[in-house]
Design a protein around this motif. Structure first.
Motif, PDB file in Angstrom:
ATOM      1  N   CYS A 242       5.087  18.655  20.087  1.00  0.00           N
ATOM      2  CA  CYS A 242       5.534  19.037  18.754  1.00  0.00           C
ATOM      3  C   CYS A 242       4.703  18.226  17.750  1.00  0.00           C
ATOM      4  O   CYS A 242       4.101  17.207  18.098  1.00  0.00           O
ATOM      5  CB  CYS A 242       7.029  18.802  18.588  1.00  0.00           C
ATOM      6  SG  CYS A 242       7.521  17.084  18.293  1.00  0.00           S
ATOM      7  N   PHE A 243       4.656  18.655  16.507  1.00  0.00           N
ATOM      8  CA  PHE A 243       3.753  18.007  15.553  1.00  0.00           C
ATOM      9  C   PHE A 243       4.157  16.571  15.265  1.00  0.00           C
ATOM     10  O   PHE A 243       3.299  15.736  14.978  1.00  0.00           O
ATOM     11  CB  PHE A 243       3.617  18.829  14.267  1.00  0.00           C
ATOM     12  CG  PHE A 243       4.752  18.710  13.292  1.00  0.00           C
ATOM     13  CD1 PHE A 243       5.917  19.413  13.461  1.00  0.00           C
ATOM     14  CD2 PHE A 243       4.630  17.872  12.201  1.00  0.00           C
ATOM     15  CE1 PHE A 243       6.959  19.298  12.556  1.00  0.00           C
ATOM     16  CE2 PHE A 243       5.661  17.748  11.288  1.00  0.00           C
ATOM     17  CZ  PHE A 243       6.831  18.470  11.470  1.00  0.00           C
ATOM     18  N   ILE A 244       5.419  16.241  15.391  1.00  0.00           N
ATOM     19  CA  ILE A 244       5.838  14.856  15.153  1.00  0.00           C
ATOM     20  C   ILE A 244       5.384  13.971  16.317  1.00  0.00           C
ATOM     21  O   ILE A 244       4.838  12.891  16.102  1.00  0.00           O
ATOM     22  CB  ILE A 244       7.355  14.776  14.921  1.00  0.00           C
ATOM     23  CG1 ILE A 244       7.703  15.511  13.632  1.00  0.00           C
ATOM     24  CG2 ILE A 244       7.807  13.314  14.849  1.00  0.00           C
ATOM     25  CD1 ILE A 244       9.181  15.695  13.384  1.00  0.00           C
ATOM     26  N   CYS A 245       5.563  14.425  17.548  1.00  0.00           N
ATOM     27  CA  CYS A 245       5.068  13.654  18.694  1.00  0.00           C
ATOM     28  C   CYS A 245       3.549  13.523  18.616  1.00  0.00           C
ATOM     29  O   CYS A 245       2.997  12.467  18.936  1.00  0.00           O
ATOM     30  CB  CYS A 245       5.501  14.305  20.008  1.00  0.00           C
ATOM     31  SG  CYS A 245       7.258  14.117  20.362  1.00  0.00           S
TER      32      CYS A 245
ATOM     33  N   ARG B   5       1.097   8.854   6.508  1.00  0.00           N
ATOM     34  CA  ARG B   5       2.309   8.100   6.842  1.00  0.00           C
ATOM     35  C   ARG B   5       2.727   7.258   5.640  1.00  0.00           C
ATOM     36  O   ARG B   5       1.915   6.568   5.050  1.00  0.00           O
ATOM     37  CB  ARG B   5       2.046   7.187   8.027  1.00  0.00           C
ATOM     38  CG  ARG B   5       1.702   7.930   9.292  1.00  0.00           C
ATOM     39  CD  ARG B   5       1.266   6.988  10.384  1.00  0.00           C
ATOM     40  NE  ARG B   5       0.724   7.752  11.503  1.00  0.00           N
ATOM     41  CZ  ARG B   5       1.014   7.503  12.770  1.00  0.00           C
ATOM     42  NH1 ARG B   5       1.798   6.505  13.096  1.00  0.00           N
ATOM     43  NH2 ARG B   5       0.493   8.246  13.724  1.00  0.00           N
ATOM     44  N   ILE B   6       3.998   7.305   5.337  1.00  0.00           N
ATOM     45  CA  ILE B   6       4.556   6.526   4.236  1.00  0.00           C
ATOM     46  C   ILE B   6       5.196   5.246   4.767  1.00  0.00           C
ATOM     47  O   ILE B   6       5.121   4.190   4.166  1.00  0.00           O
ATOM     48  CB  ILE B   6       5.627   7.352   3.472  1.00  0.00           C
ATOM     49  CG1 ILE B   6       5.043   8.655   2.952  1.00  0.00           C
ATOM     50  CG2 ILE B   6       6.255   6.538   2.352  1.00  0.00           C
ATOM     51  CD1 ILE B   6       3.902   8.480   1.978  1.00  0.00           C
TER      52      ILE B   6
ATOM     53  N   GLU C 115      11.612   2.992  15.404  1.00  0.00           N
ATOM     54  CA  GLU C 115      12.271   4.247  15.742  1.00  0.00           C
ATOM     55  C   GLU C 115      12.154   5.355  14.699  1.00  0.00           C
ATOM     56  O   GLU C 115      12.561   6.483  14.968  1.00  0.00           O
ATOM     57  CB  GLU C 115      13.750   4.006  16.064  1.00  0.00           C
ATOM     58  CG  GLU C 115      14.579   3.508  14.903  1.00  0.00           C
ATOM     59  CD  GLU C 115      16.032   3.262  15.299  1.00  0.00           C
ATOM     60  OE1 GLU C 115      16.404   3.477  16.452  1.00  0.00           O
ATOM     61  OE2 GLU C 115      16.786   2.849  14.397  1.00  0.00           O
ATOM     62  N   THR C 116      11.611   5.067  13.541  1.00  0.00           N
ATOM     63  CA  THR C 116      11.566   6.061  12.461  1.00  0.00           C
ATOM     64  C   THR C 116      10.154   6.180  11.896  1.00  0.00           C
ATOM     65  O   THR C 116       9.439   5.188  11.796  1.00  0.00           O
ATOM     66  CB  THR C 116      12.518   5.650  11.319  1.00  0.00           C
ATOM     67  OG1 THR C 116      13.828   5.489  11.851  1.00  0.00           O
ATOM     68  CG2 THR C 116      12.553   6.684  10.210  1.00  0.00           C
ATOM     69  N   ILE C 117       9.787   7.390  11.523  1.00  0.00           N
ATOM     70  CA  ILE C 117       8.524   7.624  10.825  1.00  0.00           C
ATOM     71  C   ILE C 117       8.799   8.505   9.600  1.00  0.00           C
ATOM     72  O   ILE C 117       9.626   9.428   9.677  1.00  0.00           O
ATOM     73  CB  ILE C 117       7.461   8.260  11.753  1.00  0.00           C
ATOM     74  CG1 ILE C 117       6.114   8.319  11.044  1.00  0.00           C
ATOM     75  CG2 ILE C 117       7.890   9.618  12.247  1.00  0.00           C
ATOM     76  CD1 ILE C 117       4.939   8.577  11.979  1.00  0.00           C
TER      77      ILE C 117
ATOM     78  N   LEU D 111       8.949  13.923   5.013  1.00  0.00           N
ATOM     79  CA  LEU D 111       9.793  14.194   6.170  1.00  0.00           C
ATOM     80  C   LEU D 111      10.157  12.863   6.803  1.00  0.00           C
ATOM     81  O   LEU D 111       9.306  11.971   6.933  1.00  0.00           O
ATOM     82  CB  LEU D 111       9.063  15.074   7.171  1.00  0.00           C
ATOM     83  CG  LEU D 111       8.680  16.459   6.639  1.00  0.00           C
ATOM     84  CD1 LEU D 111       7.693  17.131   7.565  1.00  0.00           C
ATOM     85  CD2 LEU D 111       9.915  17.312   6.476  1.00  0.00           C
ATOM     86  N   VAL D 112      11.390  12.719   7.197  1.00  0.00           N
ATOM     87  CA  VAL D 112      11.904  11.509   7.835  1.00  0.00           C
ATOM     88  C   VAL D 112      12.352  11.921   9.232  1.00  0.00           C
ATOM     89  O   VAL D 112      13.151  12.849   9.374  1.00  0.00           O
ATOM     90  CB  VAL D 112      13.092  10.921   7.044  1.00  0.00           C
ATOM     91  CG1 VAL D 112      13.618   9.671   7.720  1.00  0.00           C
ATOM     92  CG2 VAL D 112      12.697  10.647   5.592  1.00  0.00           C
TER      93      VAL D 112
END
Ligand SMILES: [Zn+2]
Length: 100
Positions: free
Chosen positions: A30-33, A46-47, A52-54, A68-69
């Motif tokens: 998936c695009f997040i992985c 990336r902000i 555990e969070t991006i 997106l969080v």
């Protein structure tokens, strides 16, 4: 006055290849992985990130600065795949982001 000339070339439309699209979805992350792994094909600005969070800027923002969080680990259902504590930490990031 500065003029900008844009040229468009007409190309033959290609029919949408649903089989190739579904095959691609089934075989790629998936695009997040993909983003978390650092794959340049899934680059986003990336902000913020911690263990555990991006948080990252959307490539297709509907508003300026649209972010997106997400959990960094692959999750498909926030209600089922996160513990209450994980969910609350994620929402804590959403709250902080929205106040900035
Ligand atoms: Zn994923």
């Amino acid at each position: 006055m500065r003029m900008v000339l844009m040229m468009f070339t007409m190309s033959k439309r290609q029919p949408f290849n649903l089989d190739a699209y579904l095959r691609d979805l089934a075989t790629r992350p998936c695009f997040i992985c993909g983003l978390v792994s650092g794959d340049p094909a899934f680059f986003h600005h990336r902000i913020f990130e911690d263990e555990e969070t991006i948080i990252f800027l959307s490539k297709y923002p509907t508003l300026p600065g649209y972010c997106l969080v997400s959990p960094k680990k692959h999750r498909e259902d926030l209600a089922q795949d996160l513990s209450t504590e994980e969910y609350l930490r994620l929402q804590g990031h959403v709250h902080l982001l929205s106040r900035r």
